[in-house]
Design an enzyme around this catalytic site. Structure first.
Site, PDB file in Angstrom:
ATOM      1  N   GLU A  62      26.221 -76.037  57.122  1.00 39.04           N
ATOM      2  CA  GLU A  62      27.041 -77.241  57.257  1.00 39.04           C
ATOM      3  C   GLU A  62      28.334 -77.152  56.449  1.00 39.04           C
ATOM      4  O   GLU A  62      29.344 -77.744  56.799  1.00 39.04           O
ATOM      5  CB  GLU A  62      26.253 -78.476  56.837  1.00 39.04           C
ATOM      6  N   MET A  98      39.380 -64.264  38.278  1.00 38.23           N
ATOM      7  CA  MET A  98      40.084 -65.245  37.455  1.00 38.23           C
ATOM      8  C   MET A  98      39.261 -65.599  36.222  1.00 38.23           C
ATOM      9  O   MET A  98      39.812 -65.844  35.142  1.00 38.23           O
ATOM     10  CB  MET A  98      40.407 -66.495  38.281  1.00 38.23           C
ATOM     11  N   PHE A 138      11.456 -88.559  56.146  1.00 38.89           N
ATOM     12  CA  PHE A 138      11.739 -87.129  56.222  1.00 38.89           C
ATOM     13  C   PHE A 138      13.236 -86.889  56.446  1.00 38.89           C
ATOM     14  O   PHE A 138      13.839 -87.499  57.318  1.00 38.89           O
ATOM     15  CB  PHE A 138      10.935 -86.475  57.356  1.00 38.89           C
ATOM     16  N   GLN A 139      13.808 -86.013  55.643  1.00 46.05           N
ATOM     17  CA  GLN A 139      15.239 -85.685  55.675  1.00 46.05           C
ATOM     18  C   GLN A 139      16.119 -86.921  55.530  1.00 46.05           C
ATOM     19  O   GLN A 139      17.195 -87.014  56.128  1.00 46.05           O
ATOM     20  CB  GLN A 139      15.596 -84.900  56.954  1.00 46.05           C
ATOM     21  N   LYS A 152      19.344 -92.539  63.909  1.00 44.82           N
ATOM     22  CA  LYS A 152      18.848 -91.978  65.168  1.00 44.82           C
ATOM     23  C   LYS A 152      18.771 -93.032  66.276  1.00 44.82           C
ATOM     24  O   LYS A 152      19.189 -92.778  67.417  1.00 44.82           O
ATOM     25  CB  LYS A 152      17.464 -91.363  64.928  1.00 44.82           C
TER      26      LYS A 152
END
Lengths: 589, 171
Positions: A50, A481, A112-113, A162
């Site tokens: 993602e 760096m 869930f999630q 959803k």
């Protein structure tokens, strides 16, 4: 027309002119992906992570000026895209990120999630929305795009449960947006523009300090007109690179921590600073109490919070407004009031600027029998590709600064870099986003061996979608760096900066079905670049460079802009804190 | 001392969309940028779609300017006013439980009277007092009662409103 939420989502995106979204599916967004699968107006680029989707949306937006769009699932899908949101918020990139959410009746149940997408993203978005009812979906999408793209642009998140993607409602896309608390166009103050014009006419040592705001405002022509009409030198910030042509005689290049000697000395000694769409970031100002001590400051910005934000920096003429509009009026005012050619008044200033450039030009040395210098790679890349007017994406670190210094850009929206947040892993997916928008153009990704590993999984996406990004890895086997700071400020103790266990990048590219090339000596450099340019599809070039090269000039953190290190101090890695002090005062008639 | 650097209390009155999450946006802005909130009250207005927040904060001129600009930038903020910059009336309310002994009972009652506080509840060993007034008055009363034995103080937080100009209807 009755549509379900997923259809409303697609129809709304079409109304906003969206042609591609970057994303990754998951349980709660399956309905939306299913609807996307059954149409061809909006293309889906399936990423491998993602974070890649978010940075691709950013790259698309930075290169085109149009909003980039990402679609990810709830929970981990959302948390993985937090970094691109924070990056886009810092750098004012218009992206709209759609996240799935668990069904409305499950919100708050630790389903869930499930994650608190609104709560997590609140401090790193310009605004965010949870859509609780499908009837609100179209209007919310309209508002999200409006907020992302107007005023100071930024990321907006829309959280879609959803059930909202499944339920049906009458589709009616609103023509107008009615947000009574949101006024993106503050207008501008005519009297202040007159005062600014007067100050410019009187200044003996003026400078334009232009940042990313001028890019977003599409004000390149207006910046040029102002500089030319009043014969003013131009300093660019990291985010502003390309908005003024690097080859223009009035350009002094980049200022700030790794800016050119002349750019930094110029702003330090100026008597008038015209800040255009820039925000006095600490990497630009150095020690704020000693920032341009002799100057009056004009600050033009669309975001009121950017003006007078930095405590020690007094702004004498603050002009709130869209950079393009303000500069147009300012140039008009100057045309009317400017008396004669300002070249004469500013000749001593220009003589001084030229002297500085002659004394301390940007420079490096490369001989045939030593390791490749990273600057040489960028320099050759620039020489061999500039005719093609490429888009250059970078990651974060030494390679980014060398690219900023040596890859001279002539036009805006060619430079995709993570400035404010400094996100390693930004460059490659951002380059892919730009390539998706412009399939026929040359898109380069200049990255480091450390940065590239932070999103290399997107090689699969680049190969799959035939995005022919040419990747240039400046491979010094370090977080360079970090190593540089350890050399300078930590007596050379390389704590966790050496990258042992690097993959063989050529084999890595080949494993993904891309082409891998390697250069190990200076004589290989041109050949590798040429071969990459003549190869279709994505190419990964691994340049094994000198491992000890450092970026100069450098203003040590907390130093003032005239206190620059110009080369490795003697006894580097021991007690190296002395700086090459430039003359404090410049006397000009 | 530079006037700009003097820390002062400011009362900010803002009208916001009456939606869930708006309070979190305001509170998050203060905590994220390191500003102080001394008190914050929020309740709906006559227009049910709008809530009014009264925020008491402290800072020098630069910080207050940033706070006002940052609040104004919130998409859900409809208007933001710094009441400190104009004539205004402010009110706080406190409920104070004071432990009493036969020796202190009369003194507590007398202090309540001075501050026009109301006795809400009384037992043999305690008065529960209600006081309303400008923030300073409430603080003064708490200060006076402290030595007599305060059990508990609950404050509502400040609310404030701009004064109407004199003779507004004749000019």
């Amino acid at each position: 027309m009755m549509l379900n939420g997923s259809q409303i989502f697609i129809e709304s995106l079409k109304r906003e002119g969206v042609d591609v979204i970057f994303g990754l599916p998951g349980g709660v967004v399956l309905k939306i992906f299913d609807a996307l699968h059954q149409q061809s107006d909006v293309k889906v680029v399936l990423t491998r992570h993602e974070q890649g989707a978010g940075h691709m949306a950013e790259g698309y937006a930075k290169a085109t000026g149009r909003p980039g769009v990402a679609l990810v699932t709830s929970g981990p899908g959302m948390t993985n895209i937090v970094t691109p949101l924070a990056d886009a918020y810092m750098d004012s990139v218009p992206i709209v990120v759609f996240t799935g959410q668990v069904p409305t009746q499950l919100i708050g149940n630790d389903a869930f999630q499930e994650a608190d997408n609104i709560g997590i993203s609140r401090p790193c978005t310009k605004h965010n929305f949870l859509v609780r009812d499908v009837k609100d979906l179209a209007r919310t999408i309209r508002e999200a795009f409006h907020i992302a793209t107007t005023g100071r642009p930024g990321p907006v998140l829309v959280d879609i449960p959803k059930d909202v993607s499944i339920n049906t409602a009458e589709f009616d896309y609103p023509e107008t947006v009615n947000l009574r608390g949101y006024d993106p166009d503050p207008g501008d103050d005519k009297t202040l523009i007159t005062r600014a014009a007067e100050a410019i006419c009187q200044a003996k040592r003026p400078i334009i300090y232009v940042g990313g705001g001028a890019v977003f405002s599409n004000a390149a022509d207006e910046v040029k007109a102002l500089a030319e009409i009043a014969h003013i030198p131009v300093d660019m910030t990291l985010m502003g690179l390309g908005v003024f042509p690097a080859s223009h005689p009035l350009s002094l290049g980049m200022l700030g921590m790794h800016g050119s000697y002349t750019a930094n000395m110029a702003i330090h000694n100026a008597d008038l600073v015209i800040a255009v769409g820039s925000r006095f970031d600490d990497r630009v100002t150095g020690k704020t109490s000693e920032f341009c001590p002799k100057a009056k400051i004009i600050h033009i910005d669309i975001d009121p919070t950017s003006i007078r934000k930095i405590r020690d920096i007094e702004v004498h003429i603050p002009i709130l407004g869209d950079v393009k509009a303000v500069l147009t009026e300012l140039t008009q005012a100057l045309k009317v009031s400017i008396d004669g050619n300002k070249k004469d008044l500013r000749e001593p200033w220009w003589n001084q600027l030229h002297e500085w450039t002659e004394q301390h030009p940007l420079t490096y040395s490369q001989s045939d029998d030593e390791a490749i210098k990273p600057q040489y790679v960028i320099d050759r890349l620039y020489q061999l590709t500039t005719e093609k007017d490429p888009i250059v994406a970078t990651d974060v670190g030494q390679h980014q600064m060398w690219a900023a210094q040596y890859f001279k850009l002539e036009h805006p929206r060619r430079w995709l870099t993570s400035g404010g947040l400094g996100t390693m892993g930004f460059g490659f997916p951002a380059a892919m986003g730009a390539q998706e928008a412009y399939p026929g153009r040359l898109v380069l990704c200049v990255t480091g061996d450390g940065s590239f590993q932070m999103n290399l999984q997107e090689l699969a996406t680049a190969v799959l979608y035939k995005l022919p990004v040419k990747i240039v890895i400046i491979n010094n086997h370090y977080h360079g760096m970090v190593r540089q700071w350890q050399d300078l400020f930590y007596e050379g103790r390389y704590a966790s900066s050496h990258l042992s266990g690097l993959p063989d990048y050529v084999k890595l590219a080949e494993a993904y079905g891309a082409v891998g090339l390697r250069a190990t000596s200076p004589s290989d450099v041109d050949q590798v670049i040429q071969e990459a340019l003549h190869t279709d599809g994505p190419v990964l070039m691994d340049f094994e460079v000198s491992r000890s090269e450092n970026v100069y000039p450098m203003i040590p953190a907390g130093g003032a802009n005239h206190e620059m290190l110009l080369e490795d101090p003697p006894h580097l890695g021991q007690a190296a804190t002395s700086s090459v002090e430039a003359p404090e005062t410049v006397t000009l008639s | 001392m530079d006037v700009e650097n003097v820390e002062r209390e400011h009362i900010i009155s803002m009208r916001v969309e009456n939606r869930s999450g708006v309070l979190a946006r305001v509170a998050g802005l203060f905590s994220g940028r390191g500003y102080n909130i001394e008190s914050l009250t929020v309740a709906p207005t006559l227009d049910a779609t709008i809530s009014l927040m009264t925020i008491v904060t402290k800072g020098d001129a630069r910080i207050i300017e940033q706070i006002l600009k940052q609040l104004n930038k919130l998409v859900d903020a409809i208007s933001v006013v710094d009441l400190t910059e104009r004539a205004h009336i402010d009110r706080d309310m406190a409920i104070i439980k004071v432990t009493t002994t036969p020796e202190t009972r009369a003194e507590v009652f007398r202090i309540a009277d001075i501050f026009r506080a109301r006795v809400m509840d009384s037992t043999n060993t305690m008065y529960t007092l209600e006081v309303t007034g400008p923030g300073r008055k409430v603080e003064a009363m708490i200060y006076q009662l402290r030595s007599l034995g305060i059990e508990e103080v609950i404050r509502a937080g400040r609310i404030a409103v701009a004064r109407e100009p004199y003779g507004a209807d004749t000019t």
